[in-house]
Design an enzyme around this catalytic site. Structure first.
Site, short mmCIF file in Angstrom:
data_model
loop_
_atom_site.label_atom_id
_atom_site.label_comp_id
_atom_site.label_asym_id
_atom_site.label_seq_id
_atom_site.Cartn_x
_atom_site.Cartn_y
_atom_site.Cartn_z
CG HIS A 462 -2.23 0.68 0.97
ND1 HIS A 462 -2.56 1.29 -0.23
CD2 HIS A 462 -3.33 0.87 1.76
CE1 HIS A 462 -3.75 1.80 -0.17
NE2 HIS A 462 -4.26 1.56 1.04
CG ASP A 466 -4.24 3.62 -6.13
OD1 ASP A 466 -4.82 2.69 -6.75
OD2 ASP A 466 -3.74 4.60 -6.71
#
Length: 492
Positions: A462, A466
């Site tokens: 992450h 995204d």
């Protein structure tokens, strides 16, 4: 004088020359006008009575003892675990004979002998830790000074890497043992011109000999050709609804009760897992799950399974999953990337080296299929067959286990639907596939139909990926599998 055989003639000649030099020549002060004065030559009766049998025995039993050391096998490995000995003290070995199998935290490697001789000493027990540069065995060799000089060179890890010796030639790596390289050098053969038939394309002694035979015009046996067989009519006409043959239940392992606690150090692949998972813990994971209707793929695979069997290849669903992932990565290259340790730079990988998490007797291994973007579904199936066979035999090499850029874990082959896969650094994404279930679903007309449903779970780094990117990638991957004919449009 007794007759001397050819095998002992060399030793006899050396003894004779030493006696001759010691007792027959005495060089006076050298002057150009003075000749060398010869002394009467006498041969000791004891030397005359040497029989050929005693000379041969002396030559064979008093050869030099060489310490066969564990050379550098690459990948920064400094220690290995001895898993199996193929020899014992007193055994006679030749070049290329297997000495032992060792296991590092990356792969299992079979160590082969570089010498002809007799094993005099084993330095390690089974499951003991051996170190690079330290002796593995003592070998009483059958040759003399040349062997010792070669060992002095091999002692330097940077000079030779035994089973994992690599030589860069025209952009690819040539693998061969030092003995094979010496054989090629003696016959003026370039290793780049020889096709290796060993593991991972390794060049064997037989490859060099076959290459020499072709150069000299010798007739070699033809290479067996495997004819592609069309599917049998019965298999092609078999209805889709025919249930698969019932499989016997797997044998359950019996529990072992020792009555006491056992503490042992972590070794090999388990030690590597500690290192990898500790590094993975530093990555913030983003999870995403979905389900895929594989009904059309099930039908397609049933049609081509008999064709693949005719070619000697087992066709599972995994080659389709891997190829669909590669086609999707072309649209989302950030998922086929890596980041440095400080997460300051990102590297987009040109090759799609897609790994497959594999449960083996040694533990969890993740070999990868190289350059999937250039392979067909059938070629991927061939490579998976090879990797699975090596995994079962515990013979996966370092080249099979390194260089991955993206990973799929087929946990559904054991059981379960959803899971939370852990990223393998320096990769940035991984997918886990659940088992295929036959479940009721509504079709476009609102009717309840039987569908083959598989759950998929994704994890992404992450820090650079995204949620929307992961979701779009999953949607495209699912589209390829739910409509496998669409993959044909994007195949290259």
């Amino acid at each position: 004088m007794a007759a001397v055989t050819r095998g002992s003639f060399t030793v006899f000649r050396r003894l004779l020359c030493q006696q001759y030099r010691r007792r027959c020549f005495r060089l006076q002060s050298f002057r150009s006008e003075r000749s060398v004065q010869l002394l009467p030559f006498r041969l000791d009766r004891s030397l005359q009575t040497f029989s050929s049998q005693r000379l041969h025995t002396a030559a064979a039993c008093h050869g030099p003892i060489v310490q066969f050391k564990l050379s550098d096998i690459g990948e920064g490995i400094t220690e290995v675990t001895v898993k199996e000995w193929y020899v014992k003290e007193g055994d006679k070995v030749s070049q290329f004979d297997s000495i032992c199998e060792v296991q590092s935290d990356k792969a299992s490697v079979t160590i082969t002998s570089r010498y002809d001789g007799v094993i005099k000493k084993l330095y390690y027990d089974i499951d003991a830790t051996a170190f690079v540069g330290k002796p593995l065995v003592d070998i009483e060799t059958e040759s003399s000074t040349e062997v010792i000089q070669e060992e002095d060179v091999v002692e330097t890890p940077a000079m030779a890497r035994d089973e994992h010796t690599h030589q860069e030639i025209k952009g690819h790596k040539t693998q061969a043992t030092p003995a094979v390289r010496r054989l090629a050098m003696e016959n003026n053969i370039k290793l780049s011109e020889v096709v290796g038939t060993g593991k991972d394309g390794r060049i064997l002694k037989e490859d060099i000999l076959n290459f020499l035979a072709k150069q000299t015009g010798a007739i070699l046996p033809p290479t067996p050709f495997q004819e592609i067989q069309p599917p049998p009519p019965a298999a092609a006409a078999r209805p889709q609804s025919t249930p698969a043959a019932a499989k016997p239940p797997p044998a359950m392992p019996k529990p072992i009760f020792t009555g006491k606690d056992i503490t042992e150090p972590l070794k090999g692949f388990h030690k590597a897992m500690v290192k990898t998972m500790t590094a993975a813990l530093k990555i913030p994971h983003f999870g995403y799950c979905d389900e895929v209707d594989l009904s059309r793929l099930v039908t397609l695979r049933a049609e081509y399974k008999a064709v693949a069997d005719g070619r000697g290849v087992k066709l599972s669903y995994m080659p389709f999953f891997i190829k669909a992932a590669s086609l999707s990565l072309l649209h989302f290259p950030i998922l086929n990337a890596s980041v440095d340790e400080g997460c300051q730079n990102i590297t987009y990988k040109a090759s799609h080296n897609i790994g497959l998490a594999m449960d083996t007797a040694q533990g969890l291994l993740v070999p990868n299929v190289k350059n999937v973007q250039m392979l067909s579904v059938f070629e991927i199936a061939q490579e998976l067959n090879r990797l699975q066979a090596l995994g079962v035999a515990g013979q996966l090499g370092a080249s099979d286990l390194t260089g991955g850029t993206f990973t799929l874990s087929n946990i559904g082959s054991i059981g379960g639907t959803y899971t939370k896969p852990v990223i393998l650094p320096p990769e940035v994404a991984i997918g886990a596939l659940g088992k295929i279930q036959i479940l009721p679903r509504f079709d476009t007309a609102g009717q309840v139909v039987k569908a083959h449903i598989m759950k998929v779970s994704w994890s992404a780094d992450h820090r650079i990926i995204d949620g929307a990117t992961m979701c779009r990638f999953s949607n495209l991957w699912r589209e390829y599998l739910e409509n496998p004919a669409s993959m044909v449009l994007d195949l290259k």
